[in-house]
Write an enzyme that holds these catalytic residues in place. Sequence first.
Site, PDB file in Angstrom:
ATOM      1  N   ASP A 433       6.170 -76.108  34.470  1.00  0.00           N
ATOM      2  CA  ASP A 433       5.825 -74.694  34.346  1.00  0.00           C
ATOM      3  C   ASP A 433       5.399 -74.197  35.733  1.00  0.00           C
ATOM      4  O   ASP A 433       4.563 -74.815  36.395  1.00  0.00           O
ATOM      5  CB  ASP A 433       4.695 -74.498  33.335  1.00  0.00           C
ATOM      6  N   LEU A 434       5.985 -73.072  36.179  1.00  0.00           N
ATOM      7  CA  LEU A 434       5.698 -72.556  37.522  1.00  0.00           C
ATOM      8  C   LEU A 434       4.338 -71.874  37.557  1.00  0.00           C
ATOM      9  O   LEU A 434       3.962 -71.133  36.640  1.00  0.00           O
ATOM     10  CB  LEU A 434       6.775 -71.559  37.944  1.00  0.00           C
ATOM     11  N   ASP A 476       9.747 -69.204  32.825  1.00  0.00           N
ATOM     12  CA  ASP A 476       9.600 -70.109  33.975  1.00  0.00           C
ATOM     13  C   ASP A 476       9.291 -71.529  33.514  1.00  0.00           C
ATOM     14  O   ASP A 476       8.647 -72.288  34.228  1.00  0.00           O
ATOM     15  CB  ASP A 476       8.502 -69.586  34.917  1.00  0.00           C
TER      16      ASP A 476
END
Length: 569
Positions: A433-434, A476
Amino acid sequence: MNQFLLDRRYWLVPLALWSAIVVASLGWNLFVIQRQVLELSTSQGREVFHMMDAMRLWNARHGGVYAKLTEETPSNPYLEALDRDVETRNGVRLTLLNPAYMTRQVAATVSELTGVLVHMTSLKPINPGNRADPWETAALQEFERGTKDKAELVEMAGRTYARFMAPLVTRQACLDCHAKQGYKVGDIRGGISVTLDTAPFADALRLQKRNSVLVHLVGWLLVAVLTLFALARWREQVLALGRAKDEQEALVELRTGELRREVVERRQAETRLRLLMDASGNGIFGLATNGACTFINPVALRLLGLAQAEAMLGRPILDLITPDTAHDQGLHEALRQGRSLHSDDCVFAREDGSTFHVEIRLDPIDGDDGAAGAVVNFADITQRKAAEASIWHQANYDALTGLANRRLLSHRLDQMITDARRSREIIALLFVDLDGFKAVNDAYGHEAGDYVLRETALRLQAGTRESDLVARLAGDEFLVVLRYLASREHAGAVAGKLIELLAKPCLFKGHELRVSASLGIGIYPDDGVQADELVKSADLAMYRAKQAGKNTYRYYAGGRYLDCWQPAS
């Protein structure tokens, strides 16, 4: 009857009658062939019209398009628009192309490349260049009375042309320009005519005409010779057996009737077969038991890139058009065994070496001693195969990043777990996960966000092996499946490498975009034996990585959330 048999001048009567029948049959066949010219031309004209109409509708729905102002594309004096001519910040002058103007431009290009004349016209034209000629005027008037389209062969300048015209029906998008002329949705506001030279179609059917003339000529000669022969025999029998006159005449009449019926039935069967083969939209060819070609229709010649049927007769056609054993799909074996075969996964080779996918049916021809050969019927399904592949790709891959989507991930992850269970291997699932992605989106817009997502996909692929699987879940969030691990610690090493790759800045339109990543690691079989269990474990571990300060990773480790790495300072 005796006078008829003894006086040979009367023999001209059946010959004249037979000649009239043959001439009538030949005339009808030539008429049918000529009608095919109009049908083929009309089909092509209709395709051109639908292409132009679709282009006009696209233009209307977009409110027109701008093109660079040149001598070939000057400003449209008949277009009333405040922003008809504009100039870009770089000083490039542009002019607005409405549907009518764009149609004329494309029509000129079509004529230049193909010789096909496309003319947009109307009974109430704004541009004098769109004025209808007499033929088009008559067609437009017929459209007003409900006619759907018009097609006709016309003579112009000593050549035969096919003219096709269909109406332009007012759609909602058209009212932006044509409402002021009083048009409503569904009204006929004009039409597009397509004019084609019929010479290419006539040339393609010339062989068919020649064969028809030859067949009728052979049939006429055969029946004429048989008739003369029979009459001569009758005459001899009458002279030799005068005393058995009544009985002999009855026998001759019986034999003559049987002979004529047989000839007519055979001729009709041959004519129906030839017309059926030539009119078929599929390729058809015949095979002898040794694989030699016995006949081939024009569609098969065109699909296989062959010039003349005579060049293929007697040749082993299956050996020439099946490029290898894998694509033969058992055609040779079916021919040898005398059984039927149907397949939609064959590949044929053309004369120039190119290949195409076909759907094929092979049916044996029964003879006195078993199969006497076979008939092969095939159709080109290249476009259908391409469409199926495109649909499969769209359904299984993310449109933005090109990575596997959730659907394909679920399928492959289940398969990987099945393989790992069988071979007692370790699988690691990395939930990525960004960090900071929303800030990039808010500061620089969705275009920058999309760029970061594509760059993330490339870096994840660069940091993994071909045997691993990288997928995008949504937004994302990404998943990486690692196979063939030497140890559980190997997953952490890969996770650290990916974190370092993703922390490097991205350059977008002069801006330096920075994001990081939080990773959660789930191990099969320790943290789950089913795909959904493993994903959930890796997801929980990812949230622990975020709680630990982000830009790091955590092992799920049965809910203990272990870590073995810290980012470089």
